[in-house]
Motif scaffolding. Structure first.
Motif, mmCIF file in Angstrom:
data_model
loop_
_atom_site.group_PDB
_atom_site.id
_atom_site.type_symbol
_atom_site.label_atom_id
_atom_site.label_comp_id
_atom_site.label_asym_id
_atom_site.label_seq_id
_atom_site.Cartn_x
_atom_site.Cartn_y
_atom_site.Cartn_z
ATOM 1 N N PRO A 1 1.370 -1.255 -0.031
ATOM 2 C CA PRO A 1 0.049 0.053 0.071
ATOM 3 C C PRO A 1 0.799 1.085 -0.238
ATOM 4 O O PRO A 1 2.171 0.968 0.466
ATOM 5 C CB PRO A 1 -1.555 -0.024 1.592
ATOM 6 C CG PRO A 1 -0.028 -0.779 2.539
ATOM 7 C CD PRO A 1 0.088 -1.937 1.320
ATOM 8 N N PHE A 2 0.048 1.862 -0.513
ATOM 9 C CA PHE A 2 0.760 3.937 -0.548
ATOM 10 C C PHE A 2 0.473 4.861 0.108
ATOM 11 O O PHE A 2 -1.107 4.719 -1.035
ATOM 12 C CB PHE A 2 1.597 4.502 -1.779
ATOM 13 C CG PHE A 2 0.289 3.290 -3.576
ATOM 14 C CD1 PHE A 2 0.185 4.977 -3.462
ATOM 15 C CD2 PHE A 2 0.278 2.578 -3.806
ATOM 16 C CE1 PHE A 2 -0.550 5.117 -5.185
ATOM 17 C CE2 PHE A 2 -0.342 2.786 -4.950
ATOM 18 C CZ PHE A 2 -0.532 3.780 -5.336
ATOM 19 N N ARG B 1 2.814 18.135 0.203
ATOM 20 C CA ARG B 1 3.567 16.867 0.593
ATOM 21 C C ARG B 1 2.987 15.387 1.719
ATOM 22 O O ARG B 1 2.138 16.002 2.493
ATOM 23 C CB ARG B 1 4.668 17.538 1.299
ATOM 24 C CG ARG B 1 5.218 16.250 2.062
ATOM 25 C CD ARG B 1 6.318 17.018 2.432
ATOM 26 N NE ARG B 1 7.898 15.789 3.034
ATOM 27 C CZ ARG B 1 8.825 16.518 3.619
ATOM 28 N NH1 ARG B 1 8.908 18.008 4.568
ATOM 29 N NH2 ARG B 1 9.681 15.621 4.473
ATOM 30 N N THR B 2 2.672 14.514 0.976
ATOM 31 C CA THR B 2 2.510 13.350 1.579
ATOM 32 C C THR B 2 3.165 12.878 2.738
ATOM 33 O O THR B 2 4.124 12.786 3.192
ATOM 34 C CB THR B 2 2.123 11.783 1.011
ATOM 35 O OG1 THR B 2 3.767 11.678 0.693
ATOM 36 C CG2 THR B 2 1.691 12.380 -0.269
ATOM 37 N N ILE B 3 1.919 12.344 4.265
ATOM 38 C CA ILE B 3 2.599 11.921 4.783
ATOM 39 C C ILE B 3 3.332 10.786 5.231
ATOM 40 O O ILE B 3 2.447 9.761 4.443
ATOM 41 C CB ILE B 3 2.157 12.455 6.719
ATOM 42 C CG1 ILE B 3 0.203 11.448 5.914
ATOM 43 C CG2 ILE B 3 1.254 13.898 6.429
ATOM 44 C CD1 ILE B 3 -0.631 11.278 7.440
ATOM 45 N N PRO B 4 3.678 10.083 5.977
ATOM 46 C CA PRO B 4 4.711 9.050 6.020
ATOM 47 C C PRO B 4 3.061 7.875 6.105
ATOM 48 O O PRO B 4 2.590 8.554 7.195
ATOM 49 C CB PRO B 4 5.944 9.105 7.388
ATOM 50 C CG PRO B 4 6.160 9.832 7.235
ATOM 51 C CD PRO B 4 4.325 11.248 6.847
ATOM 52 N N LEU B 5 3.563 6.354 5.597
ATOM 53 C CA LEU B 5 2.296 5.623 6.345
ATOM 54 C C LEU B 5 2.053 5.373 7.555
ATOM 55 O O LEU B 5 0.610 5.462 8.001
ATOM 56 C CB LEU B 5 2.766 4.481 5.277
ATOM 57 C CG LEU B 5 1.840 2.983 5.204
ATOM 58 C CD1 LEU B 5 0.223 4.178 4.739
ATOM 59 C CD2 LEU B 5 1.631 1.506 4.369
ATOM 60 N N VAL C 1 -10.255 9.796 12.647
ATOM 61 C CA VAL C 1 -9.558 9.250 11.354
ATOM 62 C C VAL C 1 -8.541 9.960 10.582
ATOM 63 O O VAL C 1 -9.270 11.180 10.305
ATOM 64 C CB VAL C 1 -10.328 8.207 10.915
ATOM 65 C CG1 VAL C 1 -9.067 7.068 10.195
ATOM 66 C CG2 VAL C 1 -10.362 6.986 12.095
ATOM 67 N N LYS C 2 -7.557 9.876 10.115
ATOM 68 C CA LYS C 2 -6.633 10.573 9.437
ATOM 69 C C LYS C 2 -5.753 9.563 7.802
ATOM 70 O O LYS C 2 -5.831 9.939 7.411
ATOM 71 C CB LYS C 2 -4.918 10.530 10.152
ATOM 72 C CG LYS C 2 -5.319 11.756 11.264
ATOM 73 C CD LYS C 2 -3.775 12.282 12.067
ATOM 74 C CE LYS C 2 -4.006 12.822 13.450
ATOM 75 N NZ LYS C 2 -2.729 12.912 13.265
ATOM 76 N N ALA D 1 -7.317 17.408 5.173
ATOM 77 C CA ALA D 1 -5.837 16.850 5.903
ATOM 78 C C ALA D 1 -6.355 15.414 6.294
ATOM 79 O O ALA D 1 -5.602 14.840 7.028
ATOM 80 C CB ALA D 1 -5.423 18.157 6.326
ATOM 81 N N ILE D 2 -6.553 14.578 5.212
ATOM 82 C CA ILE D 2 -6.618 13.279 5.533
ATOM 83 C C ILE D 2 -6.390 12.425 3.935
ATOM 84 O O ILE D 2 -6.637 12.866 3.348
ATOM 85 C CB ILE D 2 -8.538 12.822 5.472
ATOM 86 C CG1 ILE D 2 -9.673 13.420 6.204
ATOM 87 C CG2 ILE D 2 -8.811 11.551 5.137
ATOM 88 C CD1 ILE D 2 -11.304 12.608 6.635
#
Length: 542
Positions: free
Chosen positions: A10-11, A295-299, A366-367, A415-416
Motif C-alpha cells: 500500500p502507498f 507533501r504526503t505524510i508517512p504511511l 481518523v486521518k 487533511a485526510i
C-alpha cells in the motif's frame, strides 16, 4: 497459494496538482452574448484548422512546423490566442494517441481470448483462470467470423498508429452521431445545430504569471469584472481600451473564492474558459490554476489513529472503521449514489457520497481512508466475460477513476490521507474470514462490508485472516501432538481412552475450579452435609 499473484504494497496517494472552480456569467446583455458567440465561432474555426494541420503532420511534427502554425494563427487573432489554440491542439492530439494505444490493447486482448476458446472443444467447461470452449457449434462459427473482423480492425488501427494518423472530432463523436438519430434523442435539428456549434467554440486562455491579474487574454478582476481581448478581425466590437470588450456581468466564485482572489491580486497565472450550456441557456466561466502537490505524510503516521476501509461498488460505498490493531469498530456505514442520468448528475452523486464519507471520517478522528487501486480497463472486454452481460455492465458502471480523483482532491482539503491498496482477493478473503464471524442475529454482514475490513487491514499491513497461526509449542504439547496414534503393538490400543479427571483440554475455563466436586461451594445452601469445615488450633509454620 502458489497460484496467487504477488500483492503490491500500500502507498499514500498523491494530492491534486491543480484547482478548477466555476461560476455563472449572469445578467449578460444581448450584445454581450452576441460578442461571445462571434469570438467563440471565429476562434473555433481557427482551432479546427490548426487541429487539421497538426493531424496532417503526424509523426513528422517539429518545432518549426509548430512555430509556422502559430505565426499563421497570430495574424488572425493574437499571439496569446494562438498560443492557447496550439496548446489545446497538441493536448487533443496526444489524447487521441493514448486512446489509440488503448484501443490496440483492447483488440489484442479480445483476439487472444477468441483464439483460445476456438482452440478448445465445443462445450468444454472453463476454469477460474481461463474461459472454456463455446457452447454450441453455431456460436463457434459466429466467433470465427468475429475473429476475422477484429483482426482486420487491429491491422487498420496498427497501420494508423505507425503512420501517426489519428481521428478526432471537434465537438464529440457522440454528438455527431446524434445528428442521425434526432428522433431517438428527442432533439430538433435546430437544437442539435445550436449544441454542435456551442461545443466547437473556443473561448479559453492560459494564464501568465507577472501579467495583470494573471491573464492578458481573458481578464477577471478581484471585483468580478470580466474583459476579453478581441481577435484582430473583431477589434471594431471593442468597448474599452486596447481592443478589449468588457462584459456587463459580474463574476463571483462561491467555492475557493478567497483563494482565487489572493492569486489574482498577486498577478499569478490563472487560466479561464468560457462556455455556453445550451440545455439551461446559461453562460459559465471556469478558472483553473496549478498548485504544488501536497507533501504526503508517512504511511505509519497516517495510520496512527486507525483507518477506514472503503469498498467501491456500482451503487454505494461500503465503509468500516478499524482500530490500530485491525479490528472493526462500531457498525459499517454505506454511502449510496445513483449513477443514472447525465454526466453532471453522476458527478454530483459521487461528490455527495464522498462528502458524507469525509465528514464521517472527521467525526471519528481518523486521518486515513483506504481504497482499492482499481482499474477495469483490461476487464471490460466482452470476449473475456462472454454472456455475462450484467457483470460487464457492473464493472463498466463503477466510477473508479473519477471516484479516486475526486476523493484525493476532496480529502486534500480536509487533511485526510488516501491510502491505495492492491485489490487482489479483498472480496474473496474478506467474505471467507470476516463475513460470518462478525454477523449477529440482528445485523447481517454483507460481502461488501467484509471486503472493507480486508481493505483496511491490508492498508495497515495486517494479514486479512482473523488469527495468525500459533507458535509451534502452542499448537501441541511442546512439539508432541495430542492426537498422535499409539503404536499398533501397544496393548489396549483398540480400547477406550482412560478417563482423566479434570478438564479434557489445556484451556481451563475460568469457572472450572468452582464446579469441581471436591471444592466447597461459596453459598451456605450449597454446602454438602457430609463435608465439615475443620479449623486447626495451631498454624503449620516452620
Amino acid at each position: 497459494m502458489a497460484d496467487l499473484r504477488p500483492i503490491a504494497a500500500p502507498f499514500v496517494a498523491l494530492g491534486p496538482s491543480g484547482v478548477a472552480i466555476r461560476a455563472r456569467l449572469g445578467d449578460l446583455m444581448p450584445e454581450d452574448e452576441e460578442v461571445l458567440r462571434l469570438v467563440g465561432a471565429h476562434l473555433g474555426s481557427l482551432a479546427s484548422k490548426d487541429l487539421k494541420a497538426r493531424c496532417a503532420d503526424g509523426l513528422e511534427h517539429s518545432t518549426e512546423s509548430w512555430a509556422a502554425r502559430k505565426r499563421a494563427l497570430t495574424a488572425e487573432s493574437s499571439s496569446r490566442w494562438a498560443g492557447s489554440i496550439t496548446k489545446a491542439t497538441h493536448e487533443q492530439w496526444a489524447l487521441a494517441r493514448r486512446g489509440q494505444a488503448a484501443h490496440v490493447q483492447s483488440l489484442e486482448a479480445g483476439i487472444r481470448v477468441i483464439r483460445h476458446r476456438l482452440s478448445l472443444p465445443v462445450g468444454e467447461k472453463g476454469t477460474k483462470r481461463a474461459p472454456g470452449g463455446y457452447r454450441s457449434a453455431c456460436e463457434w462459427f459466429q466467433k470465427t467470423r468475429r475473429l476475422h473482423v477484429l483482426e482486420d480492425r487491429l491491422d487498420q488501427v496498427r497501420a494508423d498508429r505507425e503512420a501517426g494518423r489519428v481521428r478526432v472530432v471537434r465537438g464529440g463523436k457522440r454528438l455527431l452521431g446524434t445528428r442521425h438519430n434526432l428522433d431517438k434523442a428527442q432533439l430538433a435539428e435546430a437544437e442539435w445545430r445550436e449544441r454542435w456549434e456551442a461545443e466547437r467554440w473556443f473561448l479559453q486562455a492560459d494564464g501568465e504569471s507577472g501579467k495583470r491579474f494573471g491573464n492578458e487574454t481573458i481578464r477577471i478582476t478581484p471585483e468580478g469584472e470580466v474583459s476579453i481581448k478581441l481577435p484582430v478581425p473583431l477589434a471594431d466590437l471593442a468597448n474599452a481600451k486596447h481592443g478589449r470588450y468588457v462584459l456587463a456581468a459580474r463574476v463571483r466564485f462561491p467555492h475557493r473564492g478567497q483563494e482565487w482572489a489572493d492569486r489574482v491580486e498577486a498577478n499569478r497565472a490563472v487560466a479561464y474558459r468560457i462556455h455556453y450550456d445550451t440545455g439551461r441557456g446559461r453562460w459559465y466561466v471556469d478558472a483553473s490554476w496549478q498548485i504544488p502537490p501536497t507533501r504526503t505524510i508517512p504511511l505509519k503516521a497516517a495510520l496512527a489513529d486507525g483507518v477506514i476501509g472503503v469498498d467501491t461498488n456500482a451503487d454505494h460505498l461500503a465503509a468500516w472503521r478499524l482500530d490500530t490493531h485491525g479490528n472493526p469498530i462500531g457498525r459499517p456505514r454505506r454511502f449510496f449514489y445513483d449513477l443514472s442520468g447525465n454526466a453532471q448528475h453522476r458527478d454530483a452523486q459521487v461528490r455527495h457520497a464522498l462528502t458524507r464519507l469525509l465528514n464521517w471520517a472527521k467525526s471519528c478522528g481518523v486521518k486515513a481512508i483506504a481504497v482499492e487501486d482499481l482499474d477495469f480497463q483490461a476487464e471490460k472486454t466482452r470476449e473475456k466475460h462472454g454472456r455475462k452481460r450484467r457483470f460487464r455492465q457492473l464493472i463498466s458502471g463503477m466510477p473508479t477513476g473519477k471516484l479516486r480523483a475526486r476523493l484525493a482532491s476532496m480529502a486534500d482539503a480536509t487533511a485526510i490521507a488516501i491510502i491505495a491498496v492492491d485489490p487482489a482477493y479483498t472480496s474473496k478473503w474478506g467474505a471467507q474470514h470476516w463475513q460470518k464471524p462478525i454477523a449477529s442475529p440482528t445485523r447481517k454482514t454483507t460481502r461488501h462490508d467484509a471486503a472493507s475490513i480486508a481493505i483496511g487491514r491490508r492498508a495497515q499491513g495486517h494479514p486479512i485472516r482473523r488469527r495468525t497461526t500459533p507458535p509451534r509449542a502452542h499448537q501441541s504439547d511442546v512439539h508432541g501432538h495430542w492426537t498422535v496414534q499409539a503404536d499398533r503393538r501397544a496393548p489396549g490400543r483398540e480400547g477406550p481412552r482412560p478417563r482423566i479427571p479434570g478438564p479434557r483440554t489445556r484451556s481451563v475455563p475460568p469457572d472450572a475450579a468452582s464446579t469441581r466436586a471436591t471444592r466447597t461451594p461459596k453459598t451456605v445452601r450449597g454446602v454438602r452435609s457430609d463435608q465439615v469445615r475443620v479449623q486447626d488450633s495451631l498454624l503449620l509454620t516452620d
